[in-house]
Design a protein around this motif. Structure first.
Motif, PDB file in Angstrom:
ATOM      1  N   PHE A  98      64.081 -22.711 -69.218  1.00 45.40           N
ATOM      2  CA  PHE A  98      64.006 -21.493 -68.401  1.00 45.40           C
ATOM      3  C   PHE A  98      62.562 -21.037 -68.227  1.00 45.40           C
ATOM      4  N   GLU A  99      61.719 -21.347 -69.205  1.00 44.85           N
ATOM      5  CA  GLU A  99      60.305 -20.978 -69.122  1.00 44.85           C
ATOM      6  C   GLU A  99      59.542 -21.915 -68.192  1.00 44.85           C
ATOM      7  N   LEU A 100      59.844 -23.221 -68.268  1.00 43.56           N
ATOM      8  CA  LEU A 100      59.129 -24.207 -67.454  1.00 43.56           C
ATOM      9  C   LEU A 100      59.522 -24.127 -65.983  1.00 43.56           C
ATOM     10  N   ASP A 101      60.744 -23.701 -65.714  1.00 42.43           N
ATOM     11  CA  ASP A 101      61.208 -23.608 -64.326  1.00 42.43           C
ATOM     12  C   ASP A 101      61.852 -22.238 -64.097  1.00 42.43           C
ATOM     13  N   PRO A 102      61.094 -21.296 -63.548  1.00 36.94           N
ATOM     14  CA  PRO A 102      61.601 -19.928 -63.365  1.00 36.94           C
ATOM     15  C   PRO A 102      62.707 -19.818 -62.313  1.00 36.94           C
ATOM     16  N   TYR A 103      62.950 -20.904 -61.560  1.00 35.71           N
ATOM     17  CA  TYR A 103      63.994 -20.858 -60.546  1.00 35.71           C
ATOM     18  C   TYR A 103      65.368 -21.234 -61.107  1.00 35.71           C
ATOM     19  N   ILE A 104      65.386 -21.666 -62.352  1.00 33.88           N
ATOM     20  CA  ILE A 104      66.651 -21.967 -63.012  1.00 33.88           C
ATOM     21  C   ILE A 104      67.248 -20.673 -63.549  1.00 33.88           C
ATOM     22  N   VAL A 105      68.547 -20.495 -63.336  1.00 35.08           N
ATOM     23  CA  VAL A 105      69.214 -19.305 -63.857  1.00 35.08           C
ATOM     24  C   VAL A 105      69.218 -19.380 -65.383  1.00 35.08           C
ATOM     25  N   PRO A 106      68.646 -18.393 -66.074  1.00 33.41           N
ATOM     26  CA  PRO A 106      68.516 -18.460 -67.543  1.00 33.41           C
ATOM     27  C   PRO A 106      69.840 -18.171 -68.249  1.00 33.41           C
ATOM     28  N   MET A 107      70.774 -19.098 -68.130  1.00 34.04           N
ATOM     29  CA  MET A 107      72.092 -18.974 -68.745  1.00 34.04           C
ATOM     30  C   MET A 107      72.221 -19.978 -69.884  1.00 34.04           C
ATOM     31  N   PRO A 108      72.128 -19.541 -71.135  1.00 29.51           N
ATOM     32  CA  PRO A 108      72.365 -20.457 -72.256  1.00 29.51           C
ATOM     33  C   PRO A 108      73.809 -20.948 -72.238  1.00 29.51           C
ATOM     34  N   PHE A 109      74.097 -21.962 -73.015  1.00 24.56           N
ATOM     35  CA  PHE A 109      75.447 -22.508 -73.109  1.00 24.56           C
ATOM     36  C   PHE A 109      76.392 -21.418 -73.606  1.00 24.56           C
ATOM     37  N   ASP A 110      77.479 -21.201 -72.867  1.00 29.10           N
ATOM     38  CA  ASP A 110      78.426 -20.135 -73.183  1.00 29.10           C
ATOM     39  C   ASP A 110      79.460 -20.644 -74.190  1.00 29.10           C
ATOM     40  N   GLU A 111      79.189 -20.417 -75.461  1.00 33.61           N
ATOM     41  CA  GLU A 111      80.072 -20.907 -76.519  1.00 33.61           C
ATOM     42  C   GLU A 111      81.444 -20.233 -76.465  1.00 33.61           C
ATOM     43  N   LYS A 112      81.468 -18.980 -76.065  1.00 24.50           N
ATOM     44  CA  LYS A 112      82.731 -18.251 -76.007  1.00 24.50           C
ATOM     45  C   LYS A 112      83.646 -18.847 -74.947  1.00 24.50           C
ATOM     46  N   LEU A 113      83.085 -19.142 -73.773  1.00 23.96           N
ATOM     47  CA  LEU A 113      83.877 -19.727 -72.694  1.00 23.96           C
ATOM     48  C   LEU A 113      84.344 -21.132 -73.079  1.00 23.96           C
ATOM     49  N   PHE A 114      83.453 -21.910 -73.671  1.00 26.27           N
ATOM     50  CA  PHE A 114      83.795 -23.277 -74.058  1.00 26.27           C
ATOM     51  C   PHE A 114      84.829 -23.296 -75.187  1.00 26.27           C
ATOM     52  N   GLY A 115      84.715 -22.368 -76.126  1.00 27.42           N
ATOM     53  CA  GLY A 115      85.576 -22.372 -77.300  1.00 27.42           C
ATOM     54  C   GLY A 115      86.891 -21.631 -77.138  1.00 27.42           C
ATOM     55  N   CYS A 116      87.091 -20.994 -75.975  1.00 31.42           N
ATOM     56  CA  CYS A 116      88.328 -20.253 -75.751  1.00 31.42           C
ATOM     57  C   CYS A 116      89.531 -21.198 -75.837  1.00 31.42           C
TER      58      CYS A 116
END
Length: 587
Positions: free
Chosen positions: A307-325
């Protein structure tokens, strides 16, 4: 009758102009021929140098480790291998050299590698000196990357001879992120020329073969990744997907591949044919032997550094809650999009996946794709909105891959003769080929003006709204879809040329910007082939006949299923893929 002096002078001038024009044309032709000849010599030398480099490396590594040591490393999946490396059981260098040996053996059979990344050895040695391997989630993991990924001091030719030795000054963002996570990029893999077809090769590096049947195609454009991973020469690789180039080779090679939502992962530093596309945007994504490795990759690389190297990327970390539901999901399924009828093996695979997901507790309901033919028309129109101008420019003086020749011929076809050409295409295909005629007319259309492009974009937004409105249902909204990744399974290379209908199952989700992945679920059986003998398709045209002919000798080849979720629900898509894999098991 006497001819006037003025007439004589005019004739002389006309003859002179004709002579000069002919001479100029001859000079241009000879100049282009000379440039092409020089490029061919350059390409031959490049191939010979790479093959020599690989052979020398193989000889150097021949006696470094026993077969038992190599088999132990090769027998681990990515999660197990990273854990073993972190615990000190295997050094990053030992892992690297084992996979170099295996990858070079694979390429001798399938021609899947274009280059060895020489700096990988120093990077593995540096990792080996690390005192706290646990800080690196991909510690010591060899990673292959498609040839178009930028790596410092290496070229990224996309199969163009003119790009040889045009070296990158820095690593692309994704490679930087992978290295920061402890991964070791170790080889570059083959691709279709300009990454613009679902075929397997290019005139510079040659064609790649399917690891399960060498005379068959592995699909493209990430053909090298499909063949290398499918052949056991890499645990994790990265491809690109503009119309299906991750999912299609994953399907044909029996591996897992994932196309994320656009702008989840950085494209900075990659090389491609047509920059600037918005509605038809290239996406990068992981390819692996199992879904667990895809999850490991996505969980790791969605990190602050990217996210720092490419400011055009949406800074969304991996959503563990959505994946683990763990709540049961409502999933739509379809075996046919109504435009390109799948062969029996592919339809059976979807129905198998339906039963397996139901066994896992999910609710599966029938689903019908809304007007996929319109989506295909929008995709093709936007993809070639410039009338193929960029394609024609970058292929100038190049040897053009035979697979691309029909496309390029259509792009050069005079627009004023487009309607006549469509009529003749219809006539040639037994008077009933509206989709082939439509394909022809879309490609011979010249550069669209800005008003036309805006109108196409507006129609695309309308289609997206209509598509997702069908996910809202009285019994409950859909969470995901499963369906075919293609109408075909692997077959001879010649059957994957000039058939853009192949794109209908994958390009749709590029247009919609949906995360989508492929999971292998079965193999073609003799019963599938027996049923295929009665296959007629939806149109009974040349494309339908080609689909049937391509798959007649495919017994034993892998068949995948595609999983899809709404944009930005990447982790949910991975969950569906993982649930399917757990239920089906690894092939």
């Amino acid at each position: 009758m006497l001819i006037s002096t003025e007439s004589k002078n005019c004739n002389i001038i006309l003859l002179t102009l004709c002579g000069l024009t002919t001479a100029y044309g001859t000079v241009i032709v000879l100049s282009n021929w000379r440039k092409n000849r020089q490029l061919r010599k350059k390409a031959l030398k490049r191939r010979e140098n790479e093959q020599l480099c690989m052979q020398q490396l193989l000889e150097q590594l021949a006696n470094n480790y026993t077969k038992e040591e190599q088999a132990e490393i090769l027998g681990l999946n990515a999660v197990e291998l990273v854990s073993a490396a972190q615990q000190g059981k295997f050094s990053p260098l030992k892992i690297l050299e084992t996979y170099w040996t295996k990858a070079i053996s694979c390429t001798k059979a399938t021609n899947c590698i274009t280059s060895v990344i020489k700096v990988a050895k120093a990077e593995a040695q540096e990792l080996g000196a690390c005192t706290d391997p646990s800080q690196f989630p991909l510690f010591g993991l060899p990673v292959s990357v498609k040839e178009c990924y930028g790596i410092k001091d290496m070229d990224a030719t996309i199969g163009l001879m003119s790009e040889i030795n045009n070296l990158d000054l820095d690593d692309c963002v994704l490679v930087k992120v992978l290295k920061s996570l402890g991964a070791v990029p170790f080889v570059k893999t083959n691709l279709s020329q300009i990454t613009f077809s679902l075929a397997s090769g290019n005139p510079l590096f040659g064609d790649t073969s399917n690891p399960h049947r060498l005379e068959f195609t592995p699909g493209g454009s990430s053909s090298g990744e499909g063949a290398l991973i499918g052949g056991g020469g890499s645990l994790l690789g990265f491809g690109t997907d503009t119309g299906g180039s991750i999912r299609f080779p994953s399907h044909l090679c029996g591996i897992c591949g994932f196309k994320p939502t656009c702008n989840r992962l950085s494209l900075a530093g990659l090389h491609g044919p047509i920059p600037g596309h918005v509605n038809i945007a290239t996406t990068i994504g992981p390819m692996a032997r199992d879904v667990d490795t895809l999850v490991l990759a996505m969980r790791s690389i969605l990190c602050p550094l990217m996210f720092e190297l490419d400011p055009y990327i949406v800074p969304m970390p991996f959503d563990e809650k959505l994946f683990g539901c763990t709540k049961p999901l409502r999933i739509g399924y379809y075996v046919d999009d109504g435009f390109n009828k799948p062969v029996p093996a592919v339809q059976r695979a979807v129905m198998m996946a339906k039963k397996h997901l139901e066994t896992s507790g999910h609710i599966l309901v029938p689903y019908k794709i809304p007007n996929v033919e319109r989506a295909w028309e929008l995709f093709m129109s936007l993809c070639f909105a410039d009338g193929g101008k960029r394609c024609k420019e970058i292929l100038k003086n190049e040897d053009i891959d035979p697979v691309l020749v029909p496309l390029i011929q259509k792009l050069y076809f005079p627009k004023c003769l487009g309607k006549l050409g469509s009529f003749l295409v219809n006539l040639r295909n037994c008077w009933k080929s509206p989709r082939i005629a439509k394909d022809f007319s879309l490609l011979v259309e010249k550069e669209r003006n800005i008003s036309t492009v805006w109108n196409l974009e507006a129609q695309t937004f309308e289609y997206k709204a209509k598509f997702f409105s069908t996910w809202v249902q009285p019994e409950g909204n859909l969470d995901a879809l499963i369906g075919p990744p293609s109408a075909m399974v692997a077959g001879p290379q010649k059957h994957f040329e000039d058939t853009t209908a192949i794109l209908s199952y994958t390009a749709l989700y590029v247009l919609l910007n949906c995360p989508a992945g492929c999971v292998p679920v079965t193999k073609v059986t003799q019963d599938d082939i027996d049923a295929l003998k009665n296959y007629e398709g939806h149109f009974g045209d040349a494309w339908d006949k080609n689909t049937k002919d391509a798959c007649m000798d495919s017994v034993g080849l892998p068949v995948g299923v595609q999983c899809i979720t709404k944009p930005w629900k990447d982790e949910l898509c991975l969950r569906v893929m993982l649930d399917l894999q757990k239920s089906v098991g690894l092939l």
